[in-house]
Write a protein that holds these residues in place. Structure first.
Motif, PDB file in Angstrom:
ATOM      1  N   ALA B  60       8.487-149.804  57.015  1.00  0.00           N
ATOM      2  CA  ALA B  60       9.012-148.496  57.407  1.00  0.00           C
ATOM      3  C   ALA B  60      10.158-148.055  56.497  1.00  0.00           C
ATOM      4  CB  ALA B  60       9.488-148.540  58.857  1.00  0.00           C
ATOM      5  N   TYR B  61      10.832-149.018  55.840  1.00  0.00           N
ATOM      6  CA  TYR B  61      11.964-148.646  54.988  1.00  0.00           C
ATOM      7  C   TYR B  61      11.524-148.232  53.590  1.00  0.00           C
ATOM      8  CZ  TYR B  61      14.746-150.846  58.619  1.00  0.00           C
ATOM      9  OH  TYR B  61      15.316-151.167  59.810  1.00  0.00           O
ATOM     10  N   LEU B  62      10.268-148.532  53.240  1.00  0.00           N
ATOM     11  CA  LEU B  62       9.865-148.366  51.848  1.00  0.00           C
ATOM     12  C   LEU B  62       9.813-146.918  51.366  1.00  0.00           C
ATOM     13  CD1 LEU B  62       7.192-151.177  51.512  1.00  0.00           C
ATOM     14  CD2 LEU B  62       9.489-151.124  50.597  1.00  0.00           C
ATOM     15  N   PRO B  63       9.176-145.980  52.113  1.00  0.00           N
ATOM     16  CA  PRO B  63       9.046-144.632  51.544  1.00  0.00           C
ATOM     17  C   PRO B  63      10.386-144.011  51.170  1.00  0.00           C
ATOM     18  CG  PRO B  63       7.636-144.855  53.440  1.00  0.00           C
ATOM     19  CD  PRO B  63       8.491-146.079  53.409  1.00  0.00           C
ATOM     20  N   ALA B  64      11.398-144.126  52.044  1.00  0.00           N
ATOM     21  CA  ALA B  64      12.697-143.526  51.746  1.00  0.00           C
ATOM     22  C   ALA B  64      13.355-144.264  50.588  1.00  0.00           C
ATOM     23  CB  ALA B  64      13.586-143.570  52.973  1.00  0.00           C
ATOM     24  N   ARG B  65      13.239-145.589  50.587  1.00  0.00           N
ATOM     25  CA  ARG B  65      13.889-146.413  49.582  1.00  0.00           C
ATOM     26  C   ARG B  65      13.285-146.167  48.189  1.00  0.00           C
ATOM     27  NH1 ARG B  65      18.391-150.055  49.190  1.00  0.00           N
ATOM     28  NH2 ARG B  65      18.128-150.527  46.993  1.00  0.00           N
ATOM     29  N   LEU B  66      11.986-145.877  48.144  1.00  0.00           N
ATOM     30  CA  LEU B  66      11.299-145.769  46.851  1.00  0.00           C
ATOM     31  C   LEU B  66      11.038-144.321  46.447  1.00  0.00           C
ATOM     32  CD1 LEU B  66       8.813-148.729  47.253  1.00  0.00           C
ATOM     33  CD2 LEU B  66      10.846-148.643  45.836  1.00  0.00           C
ATOM     34  N   ARG B  67      11.660-143.383  47.153  1.00  0.00           N
ATOM     35  CA  ARG B  67      11.494-141.975  46.787  1.00  0.00           C
ATOM     36  C   ARG B  67      12.128-141.753  45.410  1.00  0.00           C
ATOM     37  NH1 ARG B  67      12.544-139.216  52.082  1.00  0.00           N
ATOM     38  NH2 ARG B  67      10.513-140.071  52.544  1.00  0.00           N
ATOM     39  N   ALA B 200      10.768-145.773  64.059  1.00  0.00           N
ATOM     40  CA  ALA B 200      10.326-147.145  63.836  1.00  0.00           C
ATOM     41  C   ALA B 200       9.016-147.186  63.065  1.00  0.00           C
ATOM     42  CB  ALA B 200      10.160-147.854  65.172  1.00  0.00           C
ATOM     43  N   CYS B 201       8.342-146.055  62.980  1.00  0.00           N
ATOM     44  CA  CYS B 201       6.976-146.043  62.454  1.00  0.00           C
ATOM     45  C   CYS B 201       6.960-145.906  60.938  1.00  0.00           C
ATOM     46  CB  CYS B 201       6.195-144.891  63.081  1.00  0.00           C
ATOM     47  SG  CYS B 201       4.512-144.810  62.497  1.00  0.00           S
ATOM     48  N   PRO B 202       6.254-146.800  60.240  1.00  0.00           N
ATOM     49  CA  PRO B 202       6.182-146.666  58.784  1.00  0.00           C
ATOM     50  C   PRO B 202       5.374-145.446  58.335  1.00  0.00           C
ATOM     51  CG  PRO B 202       4.833-148.497  59.527  1.00  0.00           C
ATOM     52  CD  PRO B 202       5.547-147.984  60.721  1.00  0.00           C
ATOM     53  N   MET B 203       4.476-144.952  59.198  1.00  0.00           N
ATOM     54  CA  MET B 203       3.647-143.807  58.807  1.00  0.00           C
ATOM     55  C   MET B 203       4.351-142.480  59.059  1.00  0.00           C
ATOM     56  SD  MET B 203       1.494-145.661  57.815  1.00  0.00           S
ATOM     57  CE  MET B 203       1.128-147.341  58.107  1.00  0.00           C
ATOM     58  N   CYS B 204       5.335-142.474  59.959  1.00  0.00           N
ATOM     59  CA  CYS B 204       6.069-141.242  60.239  1.00  0.00           C
ATOM     60  C   CYS B 204       7.128-141.064  59.168  1.00  0.00           C
ATOM     61  CB  CYS B 204       6.721-141.306  61.623  1.00  0.00           C
ATOM     62  SG  CYS B 204       5.597-140.820  62.925  1.00  0.00           S
ATOM     63  N   ASN B 205       6.720-140.545  58.009  1.00  0.00           N
ATOM     64  CA  ASN B 205       7.684-140.422  56.925  1.00  0.00           C
ATOM     65  C   ASN B 205       7.770-139.003  56.376  1.00  0.00           C
ATOM     66  OD1 ASN B 205       5.304-140.288  55.460  1.00  0.00           O
ATOM     67  ND2 ASN B 205       5.328-142.475  55.056  1.00  0.00           N
TER      68      ASN B 205
END
Lengths: 166, 298
Positions: B60-67, B200-205
């Motif tokens: 769940a932390y990846l999309p924001a971290r890797l933007r 908490a959801c990794p897909m809700c990005n």
């Protein structure tokens, strides 16, 4: 003063009609002077792919008894494949809403091309009859027909957790 | 070597060589509970742990971290500790082009199942296998080995057969429409709209959540019952064909709303209709692709 008989149930049906085929088909039904039930409130959308499930949810939340989504036949979409998405998504929305307690027959997806005024009138006729048979929709929270909360907590509620939160 | 030691060694190596800017893993917090940690220096690697309380889905932390940065420069790679369910989330995110495969070093852990109550109470380290029952999702889980990993920790083993005797989903599906309506209204009535499930959801990005816009003319942000229901059903729909069943939403929910029933029902529906299960490979889900030749017409 005379007593009026109780008014018969007239379903309120919201129709999302694709601009390029179904809306034109509805137009054709009109110019051809075909009769179809006046229960349908038509909303013109650019493509049936535009009909987000949130719009359908909102229609039911605001008291629609049925929602009809009409688009171009597969292969005839003005945007090439907008209706492909509708074809895949609507059954999923239907399954979801049915799981949440809506009769699945209240949501219908069909295809009407610009030359099919007769088909349009027939689909509206059929769908209105289906919804009329189902009766008033109980989906809307707080609607007169909505069921009172029963104690369904025993049915698969999330398990109690040990300890506090956080 | 224990899983904890292997994870620490790998993280230290990655950080020392500069292969990643950060390793996202689990640590034991001051109150003895497993919690996520971002380790950015080799010395910090000793904080990392692995035990049966590591319930959070760190993908769940990846999309924001890797933007990408403001000027479009790509973010530096990140290492992440994942279980089998979390690794499926990485596949979904890759399919949606949230980041590139080389931007993430996946430390996959063969997962024995996570204990009930993980994240809420303290569970001692790996040495003493935690007492108590596994979470329901773990009892249902058939894949204990991550589907994507650069470093695999632990020996793959055949998952034990599902030991759940009854699926509440079947009971719910067996009810009549009226009963289900009442059931779900009662569940959604408890919702506070705290959006913990979404966070908490990794897909809700989505950068801006559709359900949290105060300028929306057709979706309410309010806490009326029908607005809350629209939020939950809408969110479930947005996860159709994407949800990997990590159940973090349900665990994060302070009101014990059984959100996972909706997600699992849709996952089942998608599998029957399209033969697709989310996250097994980095390919787009069926709801965003066009119809195959001769595929389901209404």
């Amino acid at each position: 003063m005379t007593d009026h008989p109780p008014r018969a149930f007239e379903p309120r049906i919201l129709g999302f009609l694709c601009n390029w085929c179904s809306y034109t088909g509805a137009d054709l039904a009109g110019t051809a002077r075909l009769r179809y039930p006046p229960n349908l409130r038509a909303v013109r959308v650019p493509c049936s792919g535009r009909v987000a499930p949130e719009l359908i949810l909102r229609a039911f939340d605001h008291g629609a008894d049925g929602v009809l989504v009409l688009g171009c036949h597969i292969g005839e979409c003005h945007y090439d494949n907008g209706n492909h998405r509708t074809a895949k998504r609507l059954p999923v929305v239907r399954a979801l809403m049915s799981f949440a307690g809506l009769e699945p027959d209240r949501l219908r997806l069909d295809w009407v091309s610009a030359s099919e005024g007769e088909r349009f009138a027939r689909i509206v006729e059929e769908f209105t009859e289906t919804v009329r048979r189902l009766g008033p929709c109980t989906w809307r929270a707080g609607s007169p027909a909505a069921p009172a909360f029963a104690s369904w907590s025993s049915v698969g509620a999330a398990p109690e957790r040990p300890g506090g939160g956080g | 070597m224990s899983h904890t030691a292997s994870i620490q060694a790998k993280a230290r190596e990655l950080l020392e060589t500069g292969a990643v800017a950060c390793v996202i893993g689990y640590e034991i917090g001051p109150r003895g509970r497993a919690r996520p940690v971002f380790v950015e220096s080799p010395e910090g690697a000793s904080r990392l742990v692995w035990n049966q309380a590591c319930t959070h889905n760190l993908a769940a932390y990846l999309p924001a971290r890797l933007r990408p940065g403001k000027k479009g420069e790509p973010a530096r790679p990140v290492g992440v500790v994942v279980k089998a369910c979390d690794s499926r989330a990485i596949n979904v995110l890759l399919a949606e082009n949230q980041f590139a495969r080389e931007q993430v070093h996946v430390i996959g852990v063969v997962c024995p199942g996570i204990l009930e109550g993980a994240g809420q109470r303290s569970i001692p380290d790996e040495a003493s296998p935690g007492e108590g029952p596994l979470q329901a999702r773990c009892l249902r889980c058939a894949e204990r080995t991550p589907v994507v990993s650069d470093t695999l920790i632990g020996e793959p083993f055949a998952a034990p057969p599902a030991t759940l005797e009854e699926d509440p989903l079947d009971r719910l599906s067996g009810l009549g429409a009226e009963e289900r309506l009442a059931y779900w209204l009662e569940q959604f009535d408890r919702c506070l709209r705290c959006y913990a499930c979404r966070q908490a959801c990794p897909m809700c990005n989505c950068p801006t959540c559709l359900f949290e816009r105060d300028d929306s003319t057709w979706l309410g942000m309010g806490i009326g019952l029908s607005e809350k229901r629209a939020f939950h059903l809408g969110r479930a729909y947005h996860l159709a064909g994407r949800c990997v069943g990590c159940n973090e939403c349900e665990r994060a929910c302070p009101m014990n709303i059984p959100i996972s029933h909706l997600n699992r029902m849709l996952a089942r529906e998608i599998e029957t209709a399209f033969g697709y299960r989310a996250g097994l490979a980095p390919v787009p889900g069926p709801l965003v692709t066009v119809l195959d030749r001769g595929e389901g017409r209404p």
